[in-house]
Design a protein around this motif. Structure first.
Motif, PDB file in Angstrom:
ATOM      1  N   MET A  72     102.930  68.615 -11.593  1.00 20.01           N
ATOM      2  CA  MET A  72     102.567  68.520 -13.020  1.00 20.01           C
ATOM      3  C   MET A  72     101.016  68.599 -13.408  1.00 20.01           C
ATOM      4  O   MET A  72     100.299  69.097 -14.016  1.00 20.01           O
ATOM      5  N   ILE A  73     100.366  67.794 -12.361  1.00 23.31           N
ATOM      6  CA  ILE A  73      98.924  67.843 -12.381  1.00 23.31           C
ATOM      7  C   ILE A  73      98.354  69.233 -12.076  1.00 23.31           C
ATOM      8  O   ILE A  73      97.516  69.636 -12.634  1.00 23.31           O
ATOM      9  N   ILE A  74      98.934  69.920 -10.926  1.00 25.59           N
ATOM     10  CA  ILE A  74      98.453  71.337 -10.884  1.00 25.59           C
ATOM     11  C   ILE A  74      98.767  72.219 -12.226  1.00 25.59           C
ATOM     12  O   ILE A  74      97.551  73.049 -12.433  1.00 25.59           O
ATOM     13  N   ALA A  75      99.937  71.971 -12.678  1.00 31.84           N
ATOM     14  CA  ALA A  75      99.998  72.791 -13.873  1.00 31.84           C
ATOM     15  C   ALA A  75      99.047  72.529 -14.943  1.00 31.84           C
ATOM     16  O   ALA A  75      98.769  73.472 -15.642  1.00 31.84           O
ATOM     17  N   ALA A  76      98.553  71.062 -15.158  1.00 32.06           N
ATOM     18  CA  ALA A  76      97.967  70.686 -16.333  1.00 32.06           C
ATOM     19  C   ALA A  76      96.257  71.418 -16.063  1.00 32.06           C
ATOM     20  O   ALA A  76      95.877  71.781 -16.865  1.00 32.06           O
ATOM     21  N   LEU A  77      95.988  71.348 -14.664  1.00 34.45           N
ATOM     22  CA  LEU A  77      94.539  72.001 -14.303  1.00 34.45           C
ATOM     23  C   LEU A  77      94.561  73.353 -14.570  1.00 34.45           C
ATOM     24  O   LEU A  77      93.739  73.846 -15.014  1.00 34.45           O
ATOM     25  N   TYR A  78      95.772  74.106 -14.196  1.00 32.45           N
ATOM     26  CA  TYR A  78      95.725  75.515 -14.401  1.00 32.45           C
ATOM     27  C   TYR A  78      95.572  75.880 -15.793  1.00 32.45           C
ATOM     28  O   TYR A  78      94.684  76.695 -16.244  1.00 32.45           O
ATOM     29  N   ILE A  79      96.421  75.254 -16.629  1.00 26.86           N
ATOM     30  CA  ILE A  79      96.454  75.548 -18.084  1.00 26.86           C
ATOM     31  C   ILE A  79      94.840  75.019 -18.750  1.00 26.86           C
ATOM     32  O   ILE A  79      94.544  75.904 -19.492  1.00 26.86           O
ATOM     33  N   GLN A  80      94.366  73.994 -18.134  1.00 28.72           N
ATOM     34  CA  GLN A  80      93.067  73.880 -18.671  1.00 28.72           C
ATOM     35  C   GLN A  80      91.991  74.670 -18.322  1.00 28.72           C
ATOM     36  O   GLN A  80      91.095  75.021 -19.022  1.00 28.72           O
ATOM     37  N   PHE A  81      91.870  75.290 -16.950  1.00 30.52           N
ATOM     38  CA  PHE A  81      91.049  76.082 -16.348  1.00 30.52           C
ATOM     39  C   PHE A  81      91.204  77.649 -16.243  1.00 30.52           C
ATOM     40  O   PHE A  81      90.501  78.399 -15.541  1.00 30.52           O
ATOM     41  N   ALA A  82      92.595  78.020 -16.355  1.00 31.10           N
ATOM     42  CA  ALA A  82      92.791  79.320 -16.028  1.00 31.10           C
ATOM     43  C   ALA A  82      92.191  80.472 -17.026  1.00 31.10           C
ATOM     44  O   ALA A  82      91.970  81.456 -16.552  1.00 31.10           O
ATOM     45  N   GLY A  83      91.724  80.037 -18.213  1.00 36.52           N
ATOM     46  CA  GLY A  83      91.124  80.920 -19.262  1.00 36.52           C
ATOM     47  C   GLY A  83      92.080  82.048 -19.293  1.00 36.52           C
ATOM     48  O   GLY A  83      93.362  81.896 -19.746  1.00 36.52           O
ATOM     49  N   SER A  84      91.676  83.303 -19.194  1.00 38.24           N
ATOM     50  CA  SER A  84      92.077  84.383 -19.303  1.00 38.24           C
ATOM     51  C   SER A  84      93.340  84.949 -18.441  1.00 38.24           C
ATOM     52  O   SER A  84      94.144  85.790 -18.605  1.00 38.24           O
ATOM     53  N   LEU A  85      93.238  84.024 -17.235  1.00 38.34           N
ATOM     54  CA  LEU A  85      94.294  84.159 -16.134  1.00 38.34           C
ATOM     55  C   LEU A  85      95.701  83.713 -16.908  1.00 38.34           C
ATOM     56  O   LEU A  85      96.636  84.222 -16.388  1.00 38.34           O
ATOM     57  N   LEU A  86      95.709  83.067 -18.029  1.00 38.25           N
ATOM     58  CA  LEU A  86      96.937  82.673 -18.599  1.00 38.25           C
ATOM     59  C   LEU A  86      97.578  83.784 -19.168  1.00 38.25           C
ATOM     60  O   LEU A  86      98.909  83.649 -19.147  1.00 38.25           O
ATOM     61  N   ARG A  87      96.893  84.966 -19.468  1.00 41.03           N
ATOM     62  CA  ARG A  87      97.592  86.052 -19.746  1.00 41.03           C
ATOM     63  C   ARG A  87      97.888  87.198 -18.584  1.00 41.03           C
ATOM     64  O   ARG A  87      98.530  88.211 -19.063  1.00 41.03           O
ATOM     65  N   ARG A  88      97.512  86.880 -17.495  1.00 38.37           N
ATOM     66  CA  ARG A  88      97.915  87.546 -16.357  1.00 38.37           C
ATOM     67  C   ARG A  88      98.517  86.770 -15.240  1.00 38.37           C
ATOM     68  O   ARG A  88      97.980  86.278 -14.252  1.00 38.37           O
ATOM     69  N   ALA A 142     102.266  79.632 -13.358  1.00 33.46           N
ATOM     70  CA  ALA A 142     101.671  80.361 -14.272  1.00 33.46           C
ATOM     71  C   ALA A 142     102.475  81.128 -15.329  1.00 33.46           C
ATOM     72  O   ALA A 142     102.000  81.406 -16.109  1.00 33.46           O
ATOM     73  N   HIS A 143     103.829  81.442 -14.799  1.00 34.71           N
ATOM     74  CA  HIS A 143     104.710  81.986 -15.800  1.00 34.71           C
ATOM     75  C   HIS A 143     105.188  81.124 -16.996  1.00 34.71           C
ATOM     76  O   HIS A 143     105.126  81.513 -18.015  1.00 34.71           O
ATOM     77  N   PHE A 144     105.052  79.683 -16.472  1.00 37.01           N
ATOM     78  CA  PHE A 144     105.521  78.702 -17.457  1.00 37.01           C
ATOM     79  C   PHE A 144     104.369  78.593 -18.468  1.00 37.01           C
ATOM     80  O   PHE A 144     104.541  78.516 -19.819  1.00 37.01           O
ATOM     81  N   ALA A 145     103.018  78.568 -18.016  1.00 36.42           N
ATOM     82  CA  ALA A 145     102.032  78.452 -18.671  1.00 36.42           C
ATOM     83  C   ALA A 145     101.697  79.734 -19.513  1.00 36.42           C
ATOM     84  O   ALA A 145     101.513  79.449 -20.918  1.00 36.42           O
ATOM     85  N   ALA A 146     101.809  80.879 -19.253  1.00 38.46           N
ATOM     86  CA  ALA A 146     101.782  82.089 -20.020  1.00 38.46           C
ATOM     87  C   ALA A 146     102.771  82.167 -20.986  1.00 38.46           C
ATOM     88  O   ALA A 146     102.738  82.509 -22.163  1.00 38.46           O
TER      89      ALA A 146
END
Length: 151
Positions: A72-88, A142-146
């Motif tokens: 869950m920490i990995i997911a939170a950090l990804y969502i916070q810092f992924a930027g445009s990668l959220l759409r990819r 990443a797919h959950f985040a997207a």
């Protein structure tokens, strides 16, 4: 556009829990561990060292909670810092998986009670499967985040 906080929570909790469960299942298969409980005890080894395998259900629970929290920490950090990668998510998830592999194997585990300092990996099938398992973890997050944490 502001982030959807409810969606982010779903992405963090859902993505983290699904990725964590899949990661435990895959690790059990890759490393030929007899049961998923032993795999969770291996996670708890970071807290207790080798004693984890003698502690029964206590270390299984600590391993499960640790795995869930880490993912869950990995997911939170990804969502916070992924930027445009959220759409990819295919690219973002692959990169996330590689980063997770590096951080876990060369920072977290060496600093934990599981021990084992920094070392060059043995370039064998277990190495390839472990990296692929980490990429799978990254792709799930990443797919959950997207899907849920849209900007």
């Amino acid at each position: 556009m502001a982030r959807n906080n409810n969606g982010s929570a779903v992405a963090i909790v859902g993505g983290g829990l699904v990725a964590g469960a899949v990661d435990i299942a895959v690790a059990t298969v890759i490393y030929h561990i007899p049961t998923w409980q032993k795999t969770l005890q291996a996670v708890a080894r970071g807290w207790y060292g080798k004693a984890s395998f003698e502690m029964g259900m206590q270390s299984v629970i600590v391993g499960a909670l640790s795995q869930a929290l880490i993912c869950m920490i990995i997911a939170a950090l990804y969502i916070q810092f992924a930027g445009s990668l959220l759409r990819r998510p295919w690219l973002g998830g692959t990169l996330l998986g590689i980063v997770v592999y590096l951080v876990m194997n060369y920072v977290v585990v060496p600093l934990s009670k599981a021990g084992g300092g920094w070392h060059m990996p043995k370039l064998d099938m277990n190495f390839v499967l472990t990296v692929l398992a980490n990429i799978l973890l990254g792709l799930i997050i990443a797919h959950f985040a997207a899907r849920f944490a849209k900007r």
